[in-house]
Design an enzyme around this catalytic site. Sequence first.
Site, PDB file in Angstrom:
ATOM      1  N   ASP A 195       5.835   4.795   5.040  1.00  0.00           N
ATOM      2  CA  ASP A 195       6.667   3.840   5.791  1.00  0.00           C
ATOM      3  C   ASP A 195       6.722   2.469   5.098  1.00  0.00           C
ATOM      4  OD1 ASP A 195       3.886   3.593   6.664  1.00  0.00           O
ATOM      5  OD2 ASP A 195       4.607   2.239   8.234  1.00  0.00           O
ATOM      6  N   HIS A 196       6.059   2.344   3.945  1.00  0.00           N
ATOM      7  CA  HIS A 196       6.103   1.097   3.169  1.00  0.00           C
ATOM      8  C   HIS A 196       6.711   1.282   1.781  1.00  0.00           C
ATOM      9  CE1 HIS A 196       3.557  -1.196   6.052  1.00  0.00           C
ATOM     10  NE2 HIS A 196       3.361   0.045   6.445  1.00  0.00           N
ATOM     11  N   HIS A 207       0.847  -1.203   0.000  1.00  0.00           N
ATOM     12  CA  HIS A 207       0.000   0.000   0.000  1.00  0.00           C
ATOM     13  C   HIS A 207       0.873   1.239   0.000  1.00  0.00           C
ATOM     14  CE1 HIS A 207       0.754  -0.481   4.299  1.00  0.00           C
ATOM     15  NE2 HIS A 207       0.213   0.694   4.565  1.00  0.00           N
ATOM     16  N   ASP A 233      -0.390  -3.566   6.276  1.00  0.00           N
ATOM     17  CA  ASP A 233      -1.013  -3.039   7.497  1.00  0.00           C
ATOM     18  C   ASP A 233      -2.494  -3.367   7.595  1.00  0.00           C
ATOM     19  OD1 ASP A 233       1.440  -1.929   8.041  1.00  0.00           O
ATOM     20  OD2 ASP A 233       0.824   0.148   7.736  1.00  0.00           O
ATOM     21  N   HIS A 270       4.284  -4.449  10.748  1.00  0.00           N
ATOM     22  CA  HIS A 270       4.775  -3.814  11.985  1.00  0.00           C
ATOM     23  C   HIS A 270       4.853  -4.815  13.133  1.00  0.00           C
ATOM     24  CE1 HIS A 270       4.361   0.512  10.776  1.00  0.00           C
ATOM     25  NE2 HIS A 270       3.466  -0.002   9.936  1.00  0.00           N
ATOM     26  N   HIS A 317       1.442   3.955   1.830  1.00  0.00           N
ATOM     27  CA  HIS A 317       1.982   4.747   2.936  1.00  0.00           C
ATOM     28  C   HIS A 317       3.510   4.826   2.885  1.00  0.00           C
ATOM     29  CE1 HIS A 317      -1.884   4.243   5.513  1.00  0.00           C
ATOM     30  NE2 HIS A 317      -1.954   5.283   4.696  1.00  0.00           N
ATOM     31  N   HIS A 333      -7.629  -0.493   5.496  1.00  0.00           N
ATOM     32  CA  HIS A 333      -6.580   0.412   5.996  1.00  0.00           C
ATOM     33  C   HIS A 333      -6.387   1.536   4.977  1.00  0.00           C
ATOM     34  CE1 HIS A 333      -2.903   1.712   7.971  1.00  0.00           C
ATOM     35  NE2 HIS A 333      -2.194   1.458   6.898  1.00  0.00           N
TER      36      HIS A 333
HETATM   37 FE    FE Z   1       2.689   0.998   8.161  1.00  0.00          FE
HETATM   38 ZN    ZN Z   2      -0.032   1.804   6.488  1.00  0.00          ZN
END
Ligand code: FE
Ligand code: ZN
Length: 256
Positions: free
Chosen positions: A59-60, A55, A130, A168, A57, A113
């Site tokens: 942080d990915h 996805h 996530d 995570h 985001h 999400h």
């Molecule tokens: Fe994340």
């Molecule tokens: Zn995420």
Amino acid sequence: MSSFEVVPLRAFADNYIWTLRDARCAAVVDAGDARPVLDYLRTEKLELVAVINTHHHADHVGGNAELVRHYRVPVYGPHDERIREVTHRLADGDRATLPHFGIEFEVLEIPGHTRTHIAFYGAGMLFCGDTLFAVGCGRLFEGTPRQMHDSLAKLMRLPDTTRVYCGHEYTLSNIHFAKAADPDNQALHELEARAKKLRERDLPTLPSDIGQERATNPFVRCSEPAVVRSASRYAGKELKDPVSVLAAIREWKNSF
Ligand code: FE
Ligand code: ZN
């Protein structure tokens, strides 16, 4: 399919960049940061062959641009223009074969999400970003409780032995909440003891597996009487369907 292992590279506070590797090559899932990946490739003398994204985001996907500057590799991800580096956009039911490793992944659309979140399922492994966490699920940033419920139900139809690689390390805090939402669940206490031992040694609690999630994750147990009862108590009214139960416990957890 050659033999390979799956290694967690850490990023930020609690992200895992799951890295498939053999003696020569590596592929990474959700490289939010390029640095740990580039360091690992250099010390292990590996060549990157693919990037996988679940996805959009940061942080990915934050490491995508730098990784493809160093290695001209395919980037597999959802139909979402917010991830610019994706070369192979994938929809529900599509299949993608990982170069070099030959692992064929089936793509599952699992919105909730985010609107365009996907998972990769293959060789007994599930990379689910996530959406599904060990004993939890992602926040509903772009989706509805109905979407999250259906996405989790879709994942729960996979074989019990499927290894679940989440984005995570949230397991212990998820268990803390799950004990409130599903108080009589003995499996939670057993899992907590195991997870605590791992975290004390700074080891990942992941991968989980689908059977463990079915037994311990309140967000996939929204029809269990104990979860319905505690969700109803939180909501202050009797909840009659699993989607309402999920909505209530997701909201409850946001402020737990
Ligand atoms: Fe994340
Ligand atoms: Zn995420």
